[in-house]
Write a protein that holds these residues in place. Structure first.
Motif, short mmCIF file in Angstrom:
data_model
loop_
_atom_site.label_atom_id
_atom_site.label_comp_id
_atom_site.label_asym_id
_atom_site.label_seq_id
_atom_site.Cartn_x
_atom_site.Cartn_y
_atom_site.Cartn_z
N GLU A 103 0.07 -4.70 1.79
CA GLU A 103 -0.11 -5.99 2.46
C GLU A 103 0.60 -6.01 3.82
O GLU A 103 0.12 -6.61 4.78
N ASN A 104 1.78 -5.37 3.86
CA ASN A 104 2.56 -5.36 5.11
C ASN A 104 2.39 -4.06 5.90
O ASN A 104 3.09 -3.83 6.89
N LYS A 157 -5.80 -2.02 4.35
CA LYS A 157 -5.63 -3.11 3.38
C LYS A 157 -6.75 -3.12 2.34
O LYS A 157 -6.66 -3.84 1.34
N ARG A 217 1.81 -4.64 -2.65
CA ARG A 217 2.65 -5.37 -1.72
C ARG A 217 2.97 -4.53 -0.47
O ARG A 217 3.05 -5.04 0.64
#
Length: 446
Positions: free
Chosen positions: A314-315, A297, A311
């Motif tokens: 992030e996951n 991250k 994005r």
């Protein structure tokens, strides 16, 4: 035998004792025939006494087994059609199982030929909710960041692989090659048998060749080191030769092009590289997954990237698997186990067929068995004789199964898909012989 009286000596002693008793009775005025009869009756059943003495000997069971085997062999020789049919049926089935076991052992069970191979893991990624596959390859920015920030790894490298052209003065061919980062060699723990390993100063202008290529193209000439040839898209210098058996990441890999991943050359967001890590001793896959997920991250802040890329990160979570498991893949693994189960079922069917042949044969030997019982053979002795016959058939089938495996295994290897890793290394070895021996014991008991 070994300090004890032999069976022959014991029988002589019995005869001497009876003779002495007969002589004593005759001196008392008894007729010779009556004296013989009385002496034997007073001594007891000579056959039972001799049998008890025999079975009290240390190696009586071995002598019994040898006698049972000899009787079984004579009985089987009198019915050659039964013997040939039974042995051939078992040999074909056991040979198929032995050959398939060799494949499963080589592809699935044997560790990779690297020091501490159990600590090598393939690193990929997952990002639920994104358009990326459930498990995807990583970009070079992951490799650089993991290498710098992880505290749980002893080594890390990234690579791509494929087919490209190699040209010498008189030969041109497309062959498998890999473009790894230079730390592939210390991470895998391999050293060249000739020459040296790449260094940063080589850029992408050097290659390390496989032992197979060195043998087939260059006749194992040491003078190949230092020479330059057209590889992929430019002239590259041969700097080293890998030891025999090194074919990572695929069996057809013949060359490894030198390369260094530099931050200034990154194209962030290209998920096209495989990453391999060596975990430190004592580290588990779950621990390393947790650490790599956390530090991944940090990548957008360090290397930038589009909003969509941010994005995804992030996951993002790291997904690790043993290198061998990733190389083989679930489909190949399942297929090989299913094939081994299938040929095992064939062996069970063969055992059932041979058992039926034994039953049919037993029906024709009812009179023979009755005669043996009448002359004193016990039920246990008859069972031992039947077991000896079954064991002889199983042993003969097991020996022939090794030959059947040696013939049929190459045929299977030629017909198998090329993408199965390490398949070419499968062969009839000591483990295959041990497998055939184990099957012989199982079949004999069954």
């Amino acid at each position: 035998m070994f300090g004890r009286r032999s069976q022959h000596d014991f029988e002589d002693e019995i005869r001497s004792h009876i003779a002495m008793e007969v002589e004593r009775l005759r001196k008392q005025g008894m007729a010779p025939a009556d004296a013989e009869r009385v002496a034997r009756r007073s001594f007891g059943n000579v056959g039972v006494i001799e049998d008890r003495f025999y079975h009290a000997q240390r190696f009586a069971w071995l002598q019994d087994a040898g006698r049972d085997v000899r009787h079984a062999w004579r009985a089987l020789r009198r019915q050659p059609a039964f013997l040939i049919t039974s042995v051939a049926t078992l040999a074909l089935a056991m040979g198929a199982v032995t050959g398939m076991f060799s494949v499963v052992k080589t592809v699935l069970l044997e560790p990779l030929p690297f020091t501490g191979a159990e600590r090598l893991v393939a690193v990929s990624g997952a990002s639920p909710g994104s358009d990326l596959p459930e498990r995807f390859a990583l970009g070079n920015e992951f490799y650089l960041h993991y290498k710098e920030r992880s505290t749980l790894i002893d080594g890390l490298f990234t690579f791509t692989s494929g087919m490209s052209t190699v040209r010498t003065d008189d030969r041109v061919e497309r062959m498998g090659m890999a473009w790894p980062s230079n730390d592939i060699y210390p991470t895998l723990g391999v050293v060249p048998q000739l020459g040296r390993l790449p260094v940063p100063e080589d850029g992408n202008r050097a290659v390390v060749i496989s032992d197979q290529l060195w043998s087939t193209w260059f006749g194992r000439d040491p003078a190949v080191i230092g020479k330059s040839y057209f590889v992929s898209d430019s002239m590259k210098q041969v700097i080293g030769v890998m030891p025999p058996g090194l074919d990572f990441p695929a069996e057809n890999t013949m060359l490894w092009v030198s390369g260094e991943i530099r931050p200034e050359d990154l194209q962030v967001g290209e998920f096209d590289g495989a990453v391999i890590a060596r975990m430190k001793p004592g580290v588990t896959i779950a621990q390393l997954e947790s650490e790599l997920t956390r530090i991944a991250k940090e990548i957008p802040a360090r290397f930038g990237g589009s909003p969509g890329y941010a994005r995804i990160l992030e996951n993002h979570r790291a997904v690790l698997a043993p290198v061998l498991e990733r190389m083989v893949g679930p489909a190949v693994r399942t297929s090989l186990w299913v094939l081994l189960a299938a040929v095992s079922v064939v062996l069970l069917i063969a055992c059932a067929n041979v058992a039926n042949l034994f039953l049919v044969r037993a029906e024709g030997r009812t009179r023979d068995m009755a005669l043996r019982r009448a002359i004193g053979a016990t039920r246990a002795r008859l069972v031992r004789l039947q077991l000896a016959e079954a064991s002889l058939v199983a042993v003969a089938g097991g020996i022939l199964a090794i030959g059947v495996s040696a013939v049929t295994l190459p045929m299977f290897l030629r017909a198998a898909p090329e993408q199965i890793p390490r398949l070419a290394l499968a062969g009839t070895d000591a483990w295959s012989v041990a497998a055939a021996f184990g099957l012989t014991l199982i079949v004999a008991i069954a």
